[in-house]
Design an enzyme around this catalytic site. Structure first.
Site, short mmCIF file in Angstrom:
data_model
loop_
_atom_site.label_atom_id
_atom_site.label_comp_id
_atom_site.label_asym_id
_atom_site.label_seq_id
_atom_site.Cartn_x
_atom_site.Cartn_y
_atom_site.Cartn_z
N GLU A 79 0.83 -1.20 0.00
CA GLU A 79 0.00 0.00 0.00
C GLU A 79 0.86 1.25 0.00
O GLU A 79 0.37 2.35 0.24
CB GLU A 79 -0.97 0.00 1.18
CG GLU A 79 -0.32 -0.11 2.54
CD GLU A 79 -1.33 0.02 3.67
OE1 GLU A 79 -1.98 1.07 3.76
OE2 GLU A 79 -1.47 -0.93 4.46
N CYS A 111 -3.51 -3.24 4.38
CA CYS A 111 -2.62 -4.26 4.95
C CYS A 111 -3.03 -5.68 4.57
O CYS A 111 -2.38 -6.64 5.01
CB CYS A 111 -2.58 -4.11 6.47
SG CYS A 111 -1.96 -2.50 6.97
N THR A 152 3.66 4.06 15.69
CA THR A 152 3.39 2.75 15.06
C THR A 152 3.99 2.67 13.65
O THR A 152 3.59 1.82 12.87
CB THR A 152 1.87 2.46 15.01
OG1 THR A 152 1.25 3.35 14.08
CG2 THR A 152 1.22 2.61 16.36
N SER A 201 -10.44 2.69 13.70
CA SER A 201 -9.83 1.56 13.01
C SER A 201 -9.68 0.37 13.95
O SER A 201 -9.93 -0.79 13.58
CB SER A 201 -8.46 2.00 12.47
OG SER A 201 -7.91 1.00 11.70
N HIS A 233 -2.86 -9.71 12.26
CA HIS A 233 -2.21 -8.53 11.68
C HIS A 233 -1.90 -7.59 12.85
O HIS A 233 -2.79 -7.30 13.66
CB HIS A 233 -3.14 -7.86 10.68
CG HIS A 233 -2.73 -6.47 10.33
ND1 HIS A 233 -1.47 -6.18 9.85
CD2 HIS A 233 -3.38 -5.28 10.43
CE1 HIS A 233 -1.37 -4.87 9.67
NE2 HIS A 233 -2.51 -4.31 10.00
N LYS A 242 -5.64 -7.12 22.05
CA LYS A 242 -7.06 -6.74 22.07
C LYS A 242 -7.89 -7.79 21.32
O LYS A 242 -8.99 -8.13 21.73
CB LYS A 242 -7.26 -5.37 21.41
CG LYS A 242 -6.81 -4.17 22.24
CD LYS A 242 -6.98 -2.91 21.40
CE LYS A 242 -6.38 -1.68 22.03
NZ LYS A 242 -7.26 -0.99 22.98
N ASN A 275 5.23 -1.42 12.49
CA ASN A 275 4.20 -1.86 11.53
C ASN A 275 4.82 -1.98 10.15
O ASN A 275 5.48 -1.04 9.68
CB ASN A 275 3.06 -0.83 11.52
CG ASN A 275 1.84 -1.32 10.74
OD1 ASN A 275 1.82 -2.44 10.24
ND2 ASN A 275 0.83 -0.46 10.65
N SER A 308 -7.45 -2.17 6.26
CA SER A 308 -8.43 -1.11 6.44
C SER A 308 -9.18 -0.86 5.14
O SER A 308 -8.68 -1.09 4.05
CB SER A 308 -7.73 0.18 6.87
OG SER A 308 -7.22 0.03 8.17
#
Ligand code: COA
Length: 394
Positions: A79, A111, A152, A201, A233, A242, A275, A308
């Protein structure tokens, strides 16, 4: 017929910033970065690296026997490409002197592009079992100096060889994708950094995790006990925590403990590299193999991919007897320990000293690096690349 990943190569540039230094410079508590977001270091990308050179450098780290005359397809998922038209995959074919009788193209969906490439390659090999495919997820994550996403950032590429009778991971025929048009992260043409709502996001990602896992379990009757590890990811490693926490209420204690420990191992390289967008999920797989010495051949690994915009997909694979030898683990440790720590001022100077946009001729200053491939500059509108190996041999 078994089809899957036969070998993996990883590359990341040789500069990084320690996030405790960055926290001090930005007036934040270091624990917010290292615990709250879950990142320790951030790769800084020199002007000598773009997604083409990252991709070629990653493929250059593959085991020597993995790219041969069977290669029939080369895909780059990215990307952060440098051309609106020409595929980075074509430049990779040239730089690596690959067999030109291949289909070469790029895939874009934030991603998720690397996963789209991997699953397309799987289908290609299913139709042509005598062929192999090279899939490279290559990206530079740039959010901007002092931006919300700055901590990030990162850069790197992961090269995957896909073949029949793979020696690393057999992919199961269980991939399940979900797509929904949402504005969580996008980068309109002409913009150098994305428009991103990080909190939105994060919640969209978790919503996709819930939907996709629930449907996967109802369609494939899989349970958490079936998995030695669940990989996610990782735009930042707290995101994986999370995601696992969102699934945890349906797990027993033993599954939860095992999956938590394995996720920690799978997060180690992301904590140091940052990232890498399309490659982040596959960086988790590399990290699991390098950092966790308890996983075994025959273990089933679940992989959740998120891009995303957004697409989420879950699929699984089984580790093969030779899996640990199909990644140059010693080479990765060497590459990381040879990295040079920049202070925040140096990072900011590098961040703003990229090859300028536009089409004027330019030369990128050569800098000390062990990377085989680097950006030389731009001439007649086109980027040109250096091959250190060829230059030394010449
Ligand atoms: N010690 C420990 N934890 C701390 C802390 C401290 N001193 N200060 C804050 N935290 C925690 C917060 O509680 C929060 O944890 P939680 O998410 O579990 O609630 C975390 O650190 C982040 O704090 P927050 O205030 O939300 O940070 P932020 O507003 O700077 O946003 C991101 C963080 C990750 C959303 C932001 O960096 C971002 O937008 N990143 C890019 C997003 C992205 O990658 N999107 C693509 C997804 S695929």
């Amino acid at each position: 017929m078994d089809i899957g990943i036969d070998a993996i190569g990883l590359f990341t540039p040789h500069w990084y910033v320690d996030l405790v230094d960055l926290a001090h410079a930005r007036g934040d508590e270091p624990a917010k970065y290292t615990i709250g977001i879950g990142q320790d270091q951030m790769t800084v990308t020199p002007a000598t690296q773009d997604v083409v050179t990252l991709a070629a450098n990653a493929a250059n780290q593959l085991p020597a026997d993995s790219l041969d005359e069977r290669l029939g397809m080369v895909i780059v998922g990215s990307e952060s490409g440098v051309d609106e038209s020409k595929a980075a995959a074509i430049s990779v074919v040239k730089l690596l002197h690959l067999n030109p009788w291949v289909r070469a193209f790029d895939i874009k969906e934030a991603c998720y592009g690397g996963t789209a490439g991997l699953l397309a390659a799987r289908d290609f090999v299913a139709a042509h079992p005598d062929k192999t495919a090279l899939v490279i997820a290559s990206d530079i994550a740039r959010y901007g100096l002092a931006s919300g996403g700055e901590v990030t950032q990162g850069a790197g590429a992961v090269a995957l060889v896909v073949s029949a009778q793979p020696k690393l991971l057999v992919l199961h025929d269980d991939a399940l994708a979900y797509t929904e048009d949402i504005p969580d992260f996008f980068r309109p043409t002409g913009m150098t950094v994305p428009v991103v709502d990080g909190h939105y996001s994060t919640s969209a990602y978790l919503d996709f995790v819930g939907k996709v896992f629930a449907r996967h379990q109802s369609q494939h009757h899989d349970q958490y006990g079936d998995y030695a590890a669940l990989l996610f990811h990782l735009p930042f490693t707290k995101m994986g925590k999370k995601a696992l926490a969102a699934l945890a209420p349906a797990m027993n204690d033993a599954d939860h403990q095992r999956l938590t420990e394995r996720l920690a191992a799978a997060s180690q390289l992301s904590r140091r590299i940052g990232n890498i967008y399309t490659g982040s999920l596959y960086l988790s797989l590399v990290s699991l193999i390098c950092e966790d010495k308890t996983i075994r051949s025959g273990d089933r690994i679940g992989l959740f991919s998120y891009g995303s915009g957004a697409v989420g997909e879950f699929f699984s694979g089984t580790l093969q007897p030779d899996f640990a030898n199909r990644i140059d683990q010693a080479g990765i440790q060497q590459m990381l320990s040879a990295r040079v720590r920049l202070n925040v001022l140096e990072y900011e100077q590098v961040f703003t000293a990229q090859l300028p946009l536009g089409d004027a001729d330019a030369t990128v200053p050569v800098e000390e690096s062990t990377a085989r491939f680097s950006v030389g500059g731009r001439a007649n509108h086109a980027r040109w690349y250096r091959d250190q190996q060829q230059e030394k041999g010449a």
